[in-house]
Design a protein around this motif. Structure first.
Motif, PDB file in Angstrom:
ATOM      1  N   GLU A  97      73.701  26.098  66.978  1.00  0.00           N
ATOM      2  CA  GLU A  97      75.051  25.289  67.222  1.00  0.00           C
ATOM      3  C   GLU A  97      75.137  23.977  66.802  1.00  0.00           C
ATOM      4  OE1 GLU A  97      78.972  25.567  69.014  1.00  0.00           O
ATOM      5  OE2 GLU A  97      77.576  27.190  68.277  1.00  0.00           O
ATOM      6  N   LEU A  98      73.757  23.169  66.813  1.00  0.00           N
ATOM      7  CA  LEU A  98      73.652  21.892  66.266  1.00  0.00           C
ATOM      8  C   LEU A  98      73.593  22.040  64.749  1.00  0.00           C
ATOM      9  CD1 LEU A  98      71.101  20.177  68.716  1.00  0.00           C
ATOM     10  CD2 LEU A  98      73.523  19.909  68.865  1.00  0.00           C
ATOM     11  N   GLU A  99      72.827  22.889  64.163  1.00  0.00           N
ATOM     12  CA  GLU A  99      72.911  23.148  62.861  1.00  0.00           C
ATOM     13  C   GLU A  99      74.356  23.282  62.279  1.00  0.00           C
ATOM     14  OE1 GLU A  99      70.586  25.289  59.281  1.00  0.00           O
ATOM     15  OE2 GLU A  99      70.337  26.189  61.466  1.00  0.00           O
ATOM     16  N   ALA A 100      75.127  24.054  62.862  1.00  0.00           N
ATOM     17  CA  ALA A 100      76.398  24.351  62.471  1.00  0.00           C
ATOM     18  C   ALA A 100      77.427  23.185  62.327  1.00  0.00           C
ATOM     19  CB  ALA A 100      76.906  25.396  63.341  1.00  0.00           C
ATOM     20  N   ASP A 101      77.019  22.352  63.467  1.00  0.00           N
ATOM     21  CA  ASP A 101      77.521  20.961  63.587  1.00  0.00           C
ATOM     22  C   ASP A 101      77.248  19.966  62.702  1.00  0.00           C
ATOM     23  OD1 ASP A 101      79.396  22.208  65.572  1.00  0.00           O
ATOM     24  OD2 ASP A 101      78.345  21.342  67.108  1.00  0.00           O
ATOM     25  N   GLY A 102      75.972  20.294  61.970  1.00  0.00           N
ATOM     26  CA  GLY A 102      75.427  19.257  61.009  1.00  0.00           C
ATOM     27  C   GLY A 102      74.620  18.075  61.747  1.00  0.00           C
ATOM     28  N   GLN A 103      74.514  18.602  63.026  1.00  0.00           N
ATOM     29  CA  GLN A 103      73.502  17.606  63.552  1.00  0.00           C
ATOM     30  C   GLN A 103      71.932  17.860  63.609  1.00  0.00           C
ATOM     31  OE1 GLN A 103      75.002  17.474  67.827  1.00  0.00           O
ATOM     32  NE2 GLN A 103      76.943  17.259  67.126  1.00  0.00           N
ATOM     33  N   LEU A 104      71.660  19.283  62.851  1.00  0.00           N
ATOM     34  CA  LEU A 104      70.276  19.474  62.647  1.00  0.00           C
ATOM     35  C   LEU A 104      70.449  20.003  60.961  1.00  0.00           C
ATOM     36  CD1 LEU A 104      68.817  21.614  65.367  1.00  0.00           C
ATOM     37  CD2 LEU A 104      68.143  19.589  64.750  1.00  0.00           C
ATOM     38  N   VAL A 105      69.692  19.525  60.350  1.00  0.00           N
ATOM     39  CA  VAL A 105      69.466  19.574  58.916  1.00  0.00           C
ATOM     40  C   VAL A 105      68.241  20.295  58.426  1.00  0.00           C
ATOM     41  CG1 VAL A 105      71.380  18.192  58.233  1.00  0.00           C
ATOM     42  CG2 VAL A 105      69.146  17.435  58.211  1.00  0.00           C
ATOM     43  N   ARG A 106      68.278  21.106  57.370  1.00  0.00           N
ATOM     44  CA  ARG A 106      66.852  21.555  56.762  1.00  0.00           C
ATOM     45  C   ARG A 106      66.157  20.702  55.742  1.00  0.00           C
ATOM     46  NH1 ARG A 106      65.553  26.396  58.867  1.00  0.00           N
ATOM     47  NH2 ARG A 106      67.081  27.533  60.024  1.00  0.00           N
ATOM     48  N   GLN A 107      65.326  20.320  56.066  1.00  0.00           N
ATOM     49  CA  GLN A 107      64.535  19.417  54.883  1.00  0.00           C
ATOM     50  C   GLN A 107      64.395  20.209  53.648  1.00  0.00           C
ATOM     51  OE1 GLN A 107      60.898  18.063  57.027  1.00  0.00           O
ATOM     52  NE2 GLN A 107      61.492  16.065  56.965  1.00  0.00           N
ATOM     53  N   ARG A 108      64.760  19.635  52.501  1.00  0.00           N
ATOM     54  CA  ARG A 108      64.408  19.989  51.194  1.00  0.00           C
ATOM     55  C   ARG A 108      63.102  19.800  50.823  1.00  0.00           C
ATOM     56  NH1 ARG A 108      67.999  21.436  47.374  1.00  0.00           N
ATOM     57  NH2 ARG A 108      69.564  20.230  48.196  1.00  0.00           N
ATOM     58  N   ARG A 109      62.324  20.966  50.322  1.00  0.00           N
ATOM     59  CA  ARG A 109      61.119  20.796  49.871  1.00  0.00           C
ATOM     60  C   ARG A 109      60.880  21.179  48.472  1.00  0.00           C
ATOM     61  NH1 ARG A 109      57.680  23.989  54.804  1.00  0.00           N
ATOM     62  NH2 ARG A 109      58.245  22.811  56.673  1.00  0.00           N
ATOM     63  N   GLN A 110      60.166  20.336  47.831  1.00  0.00           N
ATOM     64  CA  GLN A 110      59.958  20.578  46.254  1.00  0.00           C
ATOM     65  C   GLN A 110      59.392  21.958  46.088  1.00  0.00           C
ATOM     66  OE1 GLN A 110      57.562  17.676  44.387  1.00  0.00           O
ATOM     67  NE2 GLN A 110      57.974  18.579  42.151  1.00  0.00           N
ATOM     68  N   GLY A 111      60.226  22.768  45.318  1.00  0.00           N
ATOM     69  CA  GLY A 111      59.976  24.102  45.021  1.00  0.00           C
ATOM     70  C   GLY A 111      60.092  25.237  45.999  1.00  0.00           C
ATOM     71  N   ILE A 112      61.004  24.773  46.912  1.00  0.00           N
ATOM     72  CA  ILE A 112      60.941  25.831  48.019  1.00  0.00           C
ATOM     73  C   ILE A 112      62.833  25.596  48.306  1.00  0.00           C
ATOM     74  CG2 ILE A 112      60.854  26.266  50.407  1.00  0.00           C
ATOM     75  CD1 ILE A 112      58.271  25.145  50.218  1.00  0.00           C
ATOM     76  N   SER A 113      63.334  26.605  48.324  1.00  0.00           N
ATOM     77  CA  SER A 113      64.884  26.588  48.717  1.00  0.00           C
ATOM     78  C   SER A 113      65.192  25.892  49.845  1.00  0.00           C
ATOM     79  CB  SER A 113      65.121  28.123  48.872  1.00  0.00           C
ATOM     80  OG  SER A 113      65.018  28.623  50.205  1.00  0.00           O
ATOM     81  N   PHE A 114      66.515  25.209  49.889  1.00  0.00           N
ATOM     82  CA  PHE A 114      66.758  24.434  50.880  1.00  0.00           C
ATOM     83  C   PHE A 114      66.776  25.031  52.283  1.00  0.00           C
ATOM     84  CE2 PHE A 114      70.451  22.482  53.618  1.00  0.00           C
ATOM     85  CZ  PHE A 114      69.772  21.247  53.567  1.00  0.00           C
ATOM     86  N   ARG A 115      67.377  26.351  52.360  1.00  0.00           N
ATOM     87  CA  ARG A 115      67.040  27.118  53.707  1.00  0.00           C
ATOM     88  C   ARG A 115      65.826  27.228  54.240  1.00  0.00           C
ATOM     89  NH1 ARG A 115      71.371  27.188  56.916  1.00  0.00           N
ATOM     90  NH2 ARG A 115      70.426  28.986  57.887  1.00  0.00           N
ATOM     91  N   ALA A 116      64.743  27.248  53.590  1.00  0.00           N
ATOM     92  CA  ALA A 116      63.470  27.291  53.996  1.00  0.00           C
ATOM     93  C   ALA A 116      62.699  26.122  54.536  1.00  0.00           C
ATOM     94  CB  ALA A 116      62.642  27.806  52.768  1.00  0.00           C
ATOM     95  N   GLY A 117      63.454  25.173  54.356  1.00  0.00           N
ATOM     96  CA  GLY A 117      62.940  23.805  55.009  1.00  0.00           C
ATOM     97  C   GLY A 117      62.762  23.728  56.506  1.00  0.00           C
ATOM     98  N   GLN A 118      62.245  22.775  57.271  1.00  0.00           N
ATOM     99  CA  GLN A 118      62.159  22.884  58.394  1.00  0.00           C
ATOM    100  C   GLN A 118      63.449  22.036  59.054  1.00  0.00           C
ATOM    101  OE1 GLN A 118      58.936  20.231  59.693  1.00  0.00           O
ATOM    102  NE2 GLN A 118      59.323  20.499  61.947  1.00  0.00           N
ATOM    103  N   LEU A 119      63.898  22.343  60.134  1.00  0.00           N
ATOM    104  CA  LEU A 119      65.014  21.902  60.702  1.00  0.00           C
ATOM    105  C   LEU A 119      64.565  20.590  61.367  1.00  0.00           C
ATOM    106  CD1 LEU A 119      66.891  24.752  62.861  1.00  0.00           C
ATOM    107  CD2 LEU A 119      67.626  23.290  60.947  1.00  0.00           C
ATOM    108  N   VAL A 120      65.350  19.475  61.113  1.00  0.00           N
ATOM    109  CA  VAL A 120      65.257  17.927  61.435  1.00  0.00           C
ATOM    110  C   VAL A 120      66.616  17.544  62.176  1.00  0.00           C
ATOM    111  CG1 VAL A 120      62.985  17.582  60.326  1.00  0.00           C
ATOM    112  CG2 VAL A 120      65.481  16.975  59.312  1.00  0.00           C
ATOM    113  N   PRO A 125      76.059  10.153  65.415  1.00  0.00           N
ATOM    114  CA  PRO A 125      76.269   9.630  66.663  1.00  0.00           C
ATOM    115  C   PRO A 125      75.578  10.437  67.842  1.00  0.00           C
ATOM    116  CG  PRO A 125      78.216   9.659  65.472  1.00  0.00           C
ATOM    117  CD  PRO A 125      77.046  10.572  64.779  1.00  0.00           C
ATOM    118  N   ALA A 126      75.848  11.839  67.886  1.00  0.00           N
ATOM    119  CA  ALA A 126      75.115  12.569  68.948  1.00  0.00           C
ATOM    120  C   ALA A 126      73.722  12.199  69.259  1.00  0.00           C
ATOM    121  CB  ALA A 126      75.550  14.028  68.685  1.00  0.00           C
TER     122      ALA A 126
END
Length: 203
Positions: A97-120, A125-126
């Motif tokens: 839910e937080l990811e869908a709201d843009g409050q969690l994002v996935r770190q982009r890693r060099q050479g790895i797809s965006f979706r594979a990144g760690q959630l941060v 404001p939240a």
């Protein structure tokens, strides 16, 4: 924001040194839902049983799901039974839910797809509101976070919580966490014993 969302943000943001186990966090999130539903008068307590109130719409989608999931026929569900039933996989649902709201994002890693990144956590404001609540040592959030090992702010059995119903929920969360730890310890011992038997059999 809601107490469950604030709790998840604090659990991810507090830098407690070790990640919170999903099972523990899910139980605490289920307890946080009850506390917010009590505040919204969507549920009340009769002893340790959850008595549903008017099913009015909740501002948060997952809280709305929680209200809809309340047992509405006697004998009503105990807080402990609710924690185990509602808590199953709840941390994953809140993270999504937080990811869908843009409050969690996935770190982009060099050479790895965006979706594979760690959630941060995103700078939002939240996140700042949760941090403010945490910095103020708000008793409910402090107790729930401390119960799952976040931040070293654990209070003594929710003694700082004035509301008896809220204190009952917090005590049930604490008991459920103790039970979960006991179950895990027992399984670890059983698994170790099985491994010893397997090796002893020369398999």
């Amino acid at each position: 924001m809601t107490t469950p969302r604030d709790l998840l943000i604090i659990a991810m943001d507090a830098g407690s040194g070790s990640p919170v186990e999903q099972g523990e966090l899910s139980l605490a999130l289920a307890g946080a839902e009850v506390i917010d539903l009590l505040a919204a008068e969507a549920v009340s307590l009769d002893g340790d049983h959850l008595v549903p109130g008017d099913h009015s719409a909740q501002a948060d989608r997952l809280l709305e799901q929680a209200a809809a999931a309340l047992v509405r026929e006697e004998p009503y569900e105990s807080v402990t039974d609710w924690l185990w039933r509602r808590g199953r996989g709840l941390s994953v649902a809140y993270q999504a839910e937080l990811e869908a709201d843009g409050q969690l994002v996935r770190q982009r890693r060099q050479g790895i797809s965006f979706r594979a990144g760690q959630l941060v956590l995103a700078d939002s404001p939240a996140r700042r509101r949760a941090a403010d609540r945490w910095a103020a040592d708000e008793p409910v959030l402090t107790t729930l976070a401390g119960a799952v090992g976040v931040g070293g702010k654990q209070t003594e059995d929710a003694q700082d919580v004035a509301d008896d119903d809220v204190a009952t929920v917090l005590a049930a969360v604490s008991d459920a966490l103790v039970e979960l730890a006991s179950v895990r310890q027992r399984r670890a011992i059983e698994d170790a014993a099985f491994d010893n038997i397997w090796r002893g059999g020369g398999g």
